[in-house]
Design an enzyme around this catalytic site. Sequence first.
Site, PDB file in Angstrom:
ATOM      1  N   GLY A  68     -28.351  31.114  65.609  1.00  0.00           N
ATOM      2  CA  GLY A  68     -29.107  30.015  65.026  1.00  0.00           C
ATOM      3  C   GLY A  68     -28.312  29.048  64.419  1.00  0.00           C
ATOM      4  N   THR A  98     -26.615  35.563  59.450  1.00  0.00           N
ATOM      5  CA  THR A  98     -26.772  34.329  58.747  1.00  0.00           C
ATOM      6  C   THR A  98     -27.999  33.638  58.371  1.00  0.00           C
ATOM      7  OG1 THR A  98     -25.096  33.837  60.379  1.00  0.00           O
ATOM      8  CG2 THR A  98     -25.749  31.783  59.077  1.00  0.00           C
ATOM      9  N   TYR A 129     -26.585  37.533  54.540  1.00  0.00           N
ATOM     10  CA  TYR A 129     -25.512  36.812  54.473  1.00  0.00           C
ATOM     11  C   TYR A 129     -25.597  36.243  52.572  1.00  0.00           C
ATOM     12  CZ  TYR A 129     -22.905  35.402  58.576  1.00  0.00           C
ATOM     13  OH  TYR A 129     -21.911  35.567  59.520  1.00  0.00           O
ATOM     14  N   ARG A 162     -20.392  29.406  55.909  1.00  0.00           N
ATOM     15  CA  ARG A 162     -21.883  29.797  56.159  1.00  0.00           C
ATOM     16  C   ARG A 162     -22.297  30.654  54.893  1.00  0.00           C
ATOM     17  NH1 ARG A 162     -21.135  32.894  61.656  1.00  0.00           N
ATOM     18  NH2 ARG A 162     -18.986  32.616  60.764  1.00  0.00           N
ATOM     19  N   ARG A 226     -10.139  39.142  62.237  1.00  0.00           N
ATOM     20  CA  ARG A 226     -10.361  37.606  62.253  1.00  0.00           C
ATOM     21  C   ARG A 226      -8.935  36.914  62.455  1.00  0.00           C
ATOM     22  NH1 ARG A 226     -15.034  34.713  61.928  1.00  0.00           N
ATOM     23  NH2 ARG A 226     -15.978  36.248  60.774  1.00  0.00           N
ATOM     24  N   ASP A 284     -20.958  44.442  66.284  1.00  0.00           N
ATOM     25  CA  ASP A 284     -21.558  43.015  66.060  1.00  0.00           C
ATOM     26  C   ASP A 284     -22.566  42.746  66.908  1.00  0.00           C
ATOM     27  OD1 ASP A 284     -22.241  41.156  64.315  1.00  0.00           O
ATOM     28  OD2 ASP A 284     -20.453  40.102  64.531  1.00  0.00           O
TER      29      ASP A 284
HETATM   30 ZN    ZN Z   1     -20.648  38.808  60.488  1.00  0.00          ZN
END
Ligand code: ZN
Length: 374
Positions: A68, A98, A129, A162, A226, A284
């Site tokens: 989204g 999110t 989140y 975010r 990451r 994930d």
């Molecule tokens: Zn995440």
Amino acid sequence: MLTLFRNAEVYAPEPLGRQEVLVIGSQVAAVAESIDLQGAPLEVVDGDGLWLLPGFVDPLTHPAGGGGEGGFGNRTAEIDAKDFIRAGVTTPICALGTDSIGRSLDVLYGNVMGLRANGLDARMLSGSYRVPAPTLTGDVARDLVLVEPVIGVGEVAIADHRSSQPTVEEMRRLAADVRLGGILSGKRGTVLIHVGGGESGLGLLEDALQDSDLPRWLFYPTHVNRNEALLGQAITFAQAGGYIDITVSTTDEFIEAGEVPALAALERAVESGAPPDRITFSSDAGGSLPLFKDGVLVGLQAAGPDSLLELLNEAIRERPLAIESVIAALTRNPAHAFGLESKGQIAIGADADLLLLDPHGGQLEAVFCGGRRL
Ligand code: ZN
């Protein structure tokens, strides 16, 4: 119901060689070279040429869908029980992401109970989140105490454009609520932390832990591969006693942008002195894989739970020496990180969540959860 697994190479996750494993009801009752039951009625599962492993405990999944980030048009789809079963994930830990407005914890609870009705031992996280965290009962601690599948909160976003930009005090208060709920419910109580690509990395967690009574294992950061800098911080976090989670699902663009591939991240962490039992892998699944440039969304894909099985097969082919630590990071380590002590291992009294894997072809021949063939 008695089930005897014969002739398989057992990874408990440590390699035990060829063992017989007896399952009575939903639990492992015996692991031995030879188990003589003198004519007792039992189902025999022949594992000749196969590996017998614990079912995967996947620390971060989004069965209600995710995404989204580019508007309603790129919400990702719900994940069906069969997708987890085919991927060998017997305990998906289910979370919002999110979007906690177009998706809710009520809906996620329905997904979790649906996965359970199809034989999986799914668990869920309250919150999302955002901080303050959305809840089922109006209070994070109450969710842990009153709602059985809830084992923590997350994924709470930090170091990300975010995220809700929580303060140190807000993180401490949230963790303290989870700690209280965990104590009262007899659960571990864990705050799963989505760490974005922001420069602060794990800084907020270190600040929250500093001069507080909170145990480090309360915070469980994910997506730590990451980038190189974040992985370095995560290695320090693990050396100090915390659990860290490596995201397996990826895209070529993520790797180009500096993400460390999952197996390489595990190797790097172990070589740098992170305790191997503190490192986990998650899929994930259902989460979006959004690609941002200067804060603008330029692409999006959806992750699947099958990435964990693909990772194990990659390790069998290319990193046979690392196989024990890879299996542990898919099974026992995430179980321990969430305090699910009966999961993620093949041992007497453990839940009979078992995978039969063909290590040459790479496919699962059978999946059992709680002693039931799925
Ligand atoms: Zn995440």
